[in-house]
Design a protein around this motif. Structure first.
Motif, PDB file in Angstrom:
ATOM      1  N   GLN A   7      31.157 -44.222  -6.726  1.00 16.50           N
ATOM      2  CA  GLN A   7      30.133 -43.631  -7.675  1.00 16.50           C
ATOM      3  C   GLN A   7      30.223 -42.517  -8.358  1.00 16.50           C
ATOM      4  O   GLN A   7      29.624 -42.743  -9.237  1.00 16.50           O
ATOM      5  CB  GLN A   7      28.962 -44.071  -6.414  1.00 16.50           C
ATOM      6  CG  GLN A   7      28.575 -45.443  -6.293  1.00 16.50           C
ATOM      7  CD  GLN A   7      27.759 -45.786  -5.691  1.00 16.50           C
ATOM      8  OE1 GLN A   7      27.382 -44.897  -5.056  1.00 16.50           O
ATOM      9  NE2 GLN A   7      27.075 -47.358  -5.240  1.00 16.50           N
ATOM     10  N   VAL A   8      30.303 -41.564  -7.630  1.00 14.22           N
ATOM     11  CA  VAL A   8      30.202 -39.880  -8.392  1.00 14.22           C
ATOM     12  C   VAL A   8      31.057 -40.210  -9.316  1.00 14.22           C
ATOM     13  O   VAL A   8      31.504 -39.413 -10.055  1.00 14.22           O
ATOM     14  CB  VAL A   8      30.090 -39.077  -6.970  1.00 14.22           C
ATOM     15  CG1 VAL A   8      31.032 -37.956  -7.092  1.00 14.22           C
ATOM     16  CG2 VAL A   8      29.206 -38.968  -5.985  1.00 14.22           C
ATOM     17  N   THR A   9      32.777 -40.556  -8.483  1.00 15.82           N
ATOM     18  CA  THR A   9      33.796 -40.033  -9.562  1.00 15.82           C
ATOM     19  C   THR A   9      33.374 -40.707 -10.897  1.00 15.82           C
ATOM     20  O   THR A   9      34.044 -40.980 -12.259  1.00 15.82           O
ATOM     21  CB  THR A   9      34.772 -41.131  -9.578  1.00 15.82           C
ATOM     22  OG1 THR A   9      35.591 -40.564  -8.376  1.00 15.82           O
ATOM     23  CG2 THR A   9      36.027 -40.567 -10.209  1.00 15.82           C
ATOM     24  N   PHE A  10      32.743 -41.694 -11.243  1.00 13.19           N
ATOM     25  CA  PHE A  10      32.993 -42.782 -12.404  1.00 13.19           C
ATOM     26  C   PHE A  10      31.294 -42.967 -12.885  1.00 13.19           C
ATOM     27  O   PHE A  10      31.178 -43.894 -13.940  1.00 13.19           O
ATOM     28  CB  PHE A  10      33.938 -44.350 -12.160  1.00 13.19           C
ATOM     29  CG  PHE A  10      35.002 -44.221 -11.537  1.00 13.19           C
ATOM     30  CD1 PHE A  10      35.787 -44.048 -12.213  1.00 13.19           C
ATOM     31  CD2 PHE A  10      35.095 -44.841 -10.466  1.00 13.19           C
ATOM     32  CE1 PHE A  10      36.964 -43.997 -12.271  1.00 13.19           C
ATOM     33  CE2 PHE A  10      36.407 -45.018 -10.298  1.00 13.19           C
ATOM     34  CZ  PHE A  10      37.381 -44.364 -10.493  1.00 13.19           C
ATOM     35  N   ASP A  11      30.485 -42.337 -12.902  1.00 17.09           N
ATOM     36  CA  ASP A  11      29.519 -41.937 -12.656  1.00 17.09           C
ATOM     37  C   ASP A  11      28.950 -41.364 -14.490  1.00 17.09           C
ATOM     38  O   ASP A  11      29.781 -39.830 -14.486  1.00 17.09           O
ATOM     39  CB  ASP A  11      27.865 -41.473 -11.995  1.00 17.09           C
ATOM     40  CG  ASP A  11      26.823 -41.357 -12.960  1.00 17.09           C
ATOM     41  OD1 ASP A  11      27.182 -40.414 -13.693  1.00 17.09           O
ATOM     42  OD2 ASP A  11      25.958 -41.959 -12.087  1.00 17.09           O
ATOM     43  N   SER A  18      37.094 -37.557  -6.778  1.00 18.54           N
ATOM     44  CA  SER A  18      37.001 -36.980  -5.755  1.00 18.54           C
ATOM     45  C   SER A  18      36.960 -38.049  -4.703  1.00 18.54           C
ATOM     46  O   SER A  18      38.347 -38.629  -5.099  1.00 18.54           O
ATOM     47  CB  SER A  18      34.746 -38.073  -4.874  1.00 18.54           C
ATOM     48  OG  SER A  18      35.061 -38.812  -5.947  1.00 18.54           O
ATOM     49  N   VAL A  19      36.912 -37.440  -3.194  1.00 17.58           N
ATOM     50  CA  VAL A  19      37.807 -37.996  -1.738  1.00 17.58           C
ATOM     51  C   VAL A  19      37.207 -38.786  -0.590  1.00 17.58           C
ATOM     52  O   VAL A  19      36.234 -38.066  -1.079  1.00 17.58           O
ATOM     53  CB  VAL A  19      38.433 -36.779  -1.272  1.00 17.58           C
ATOM     54  CG1 VAL A  19      39.449 -37.252  -0.404  1.00 17.58           C
ATOM     55  CG2 VAL A  19      39.752 -35.916  -2.059  1.00 17.58           C
ATOM     56  N   SER A  20      37.446 -40.042  -0.229  1.00 19.89           N
ATOM     57  CA  SER A  20      37.048 -40.569   0.647  1.00 19.89           C
ATOM     58  C   SER A  20      37.046 -39.904   1.882  1.00 19.89           C
ATOM     59  O   SER A  20      38.220 -39.069   1.543  1.00 19.89           O
ATOM     60  CB  SER A  20      37.541 -41.956   0.172  1.00 19.89           C
ATOM     61  OG  SER A  20      38.456 -42.298   0.756  1.00 19.89           O
ATOM     62  N   TYR A  21      36.120 -39.917   2.891  1.00 23.56           N
ATOM     63  CA  TYR A  21      36.432 -40.089   4.019  1.00 23.56           C
ATOM     64  C   TYR A  21      37.930 -40.073   4.515  1.00 23.56           C
ATOM     65  O   TYR A  21      38.215 -39.361   5.055  1.00 23.56           O
ATOM     66  CB  TYR A  21      35.449 -39.749   5.282  1.00 23.56           C
ATOM     67  CG  TYR A  21      34.308 -39.313   4.890  1.00 23.56           C
ATOM     68  CD1 TYR A  21      34.036 -38.089   5.805  1.00 23.56           C
ATOM     69  CD2 TYR A  21      33.055 -39.818   4.652  1.00 23.56           C
ATOM     70  CE1 TYR A  21      33.094 -37.797   5.259  1.00 23.56           C
ATOM     71  CE2 TYR A  21      31.885 -38.811   4.873  1.00 23.56           C
ATOM     72  CZ  TYR A  21      32.067 -37.714   4.353  1.00 23.56           C
ATOM     73  OH  TYR A  21      30.893 -36.651   4.789  1.00 23.56           O
ATOM     74  N   PHE A  26      40.433 -40.340  -5.831  1.00 20.39           N
ATOM     75  CA  PHE A  26      39.486 -41.400  -6.906  1.00 20.39           C
ATOM     76  C   PHE A  26      39.429 -40.354  -8.581  1.00 20.39           C
ATOM     77  O   PHE A  26      39.290 -39.496  -8.298  1.00 20.39           O
ATOM     78  CB  PHE A  26      38.178 -41.442  -6.822  1.00 20.39           C
ATOM     79  CG  PHE A  26      38.294 -42.802  -5.448  1.00 20.39           C
ATOM     80  CD1 PHE A  26      38.551 -44.114  -6.075  1.00 20.39           C
ATOM     81  CD2 PHE A  26      37.832 -42.126  -4.651  1.00 20.39           C
ATOM     82  CE1 PHE A  26      38.239 -44.700  -5.746  1.00 20.39           C
ATOM     83  CE2 PHE A  26      37.834 -43.488  -3.686  1.00 20.39           C
ATOM     84  CZ  PHE A  26      38.178 -44.668  -3.672  1.00 20.39           C
ATOM     85  N   ASN A  27      39.995 -40.805  -9.036  1.00 18.16           N
ATOM     86  CA  ASN A  27      39.727 -39.424 -10.571  1.00 18.16           C
ATOM     87  C   ASN A  27      39.556 -40.378 -11.534  1.00 18.16           C
ATOM     88  O   ASN A  27      39.535 -41.844 -12.447  1.00 18.16           O
ATOM     89  CB  ASN A  27      41.296 -39.329 -10.882  1.00 18.16           C
ATOM     90  CG  ASN A  27      41.830 -38.670 -11.726  1.00 18.16           C
ATOM     91  OD1 ASN A  27      41.253 -38.225 -12.331  1.00 18.16           O
ATOM     92  ND2 ASN A  27      42.676 -37.595 -12.054  1.00 18.16           N
ATOM     93  N   PRO A  28      38.559 -39.720 -11.957  1.00 16.35           N
ATOM     94  CA  PRO A  28      37.486 -39.827 -13.666  1.00 16.35           C
ATOM     95  C   PRO A  28      38.567 -40.561 -14.633  1.00 16.35           C
ATOM     96  O   PRO A  28      38.601 -41.864 -14.963  1.00 16.35           O
ATOM     97  CB  PRO A  28      37.740 -38.826 -13.682  1.00 16.35           C
ATOM     98  CG  PRO A  28      37.168 -37.777 -13.168  1.00 16.35           C
ATOM     99  CD  PRO A  28      38.078 -38.026 -12.825  1.00 16.35           C
ATOM    100  N   SER A  29      39.942 -40.639 -14.534  1.00 13.38           N
ATOM    101  CA  SER A  29      40.870 -41.052 -15.559  1.00 13.38           C
ATOM    102  C   SER A  29      41.375 -43.178 -15.085  1.00 13.38           C
ATOM    103  O   SER A  29      41.907 -43.381 -16.675  1.00 13.38           O
ATOM    104  CB  SER A  29      42.065 -39.786 -15.669  1.00 13.38           C
ATOM    105  OG  SER A  29      42.851 -40.343 -14.221  1.00 13.38           O
ATOM    106  N   GLY A  30      40.742 -43.055 -14.019  1.00 14.34           N
ATOM    107  CA  GLY A  30      41.212 -44.284 -13.768  1.00 14.34           C
ATOM    108  C   GLY A  30      41.602 -44.284 -12.549  1.00 14.34           C
ATOM    109  O   GLY A  30      42.294 -45.573 -11.613  1.00 14.34           O
ATOM    110  N   THR A  31      42.707 -43.924 -11.898  1.00 13.87           N
ATOM    111  CA  THR A  31      44.066 -44.170 -10.934  1.00 13.87           C
ATOM    112  C   THR A  31      42.742 -43.741 -10.016  1.00 13.87           C
ATOM    113  O   THR A  31      42.319 -42.675  -9.332  1.00 13.87           O
ATOM    114  CB  THR A  31      44.828 -42.348 -11.278  1.00 13.87           C
ATOM    115  OG1 THR A  31      44.317 -41.404 -11.288  1.00 13.87           O
ATOM    116  CG2 THR A  31      45.331 -42.966 -12.488  1.00 13.87           C
TER     117      THR A  31
END
Length: 88
Positions: A7-11, A18-21, A26-31
């Motif tokens: 949610q943070v990355t793609f908002d 962002s990195v999950s626990y 997660f990268n906004p470029s989609g990777t």
């Protein structure tokens, strides 16, 4: 968790990496990359551990039964010889 990181990355207003626990990146470029292995024990390891603990419990319970029997015998002897101690 992974959903919050997504949610943070793609908002549209945030769009930050962002990195999950769990270690997923997660990268906004989609990777999306990374992630950690599942650190939970395998079923076989858990069964083996349970067997080891159960065996140890059985050994300790047998020792407890022996000690209780010994204590009971000592208490009986104490009742038997207790009056003799008072005479001497």
């Amino acid at each position: 968790d992974g959903d919050s990181a997504k949610q943070v990355t793609f908002d549209k207003k945030i769009r930050q990496r962002s990195v999950s626990y769990e270690g997923d990146l997660f990268n906004p470029s989609g990777t999306m990359s990374g992630g950690s292995r599942n650190v939970k024990q395998s079923l076989l390891a858990a069964i083996s551990n349970l067997h080891r603990i159960s065996t140890k419990l059985e050994e300790e319970m047998a020792l407890l039964r022996e000690l209780k029997a010994e204590l009971k015998a000592m208490q009986a002897a104490g009742k038997k010889f207790g009056p003799l101690n008072k005479k001497w």
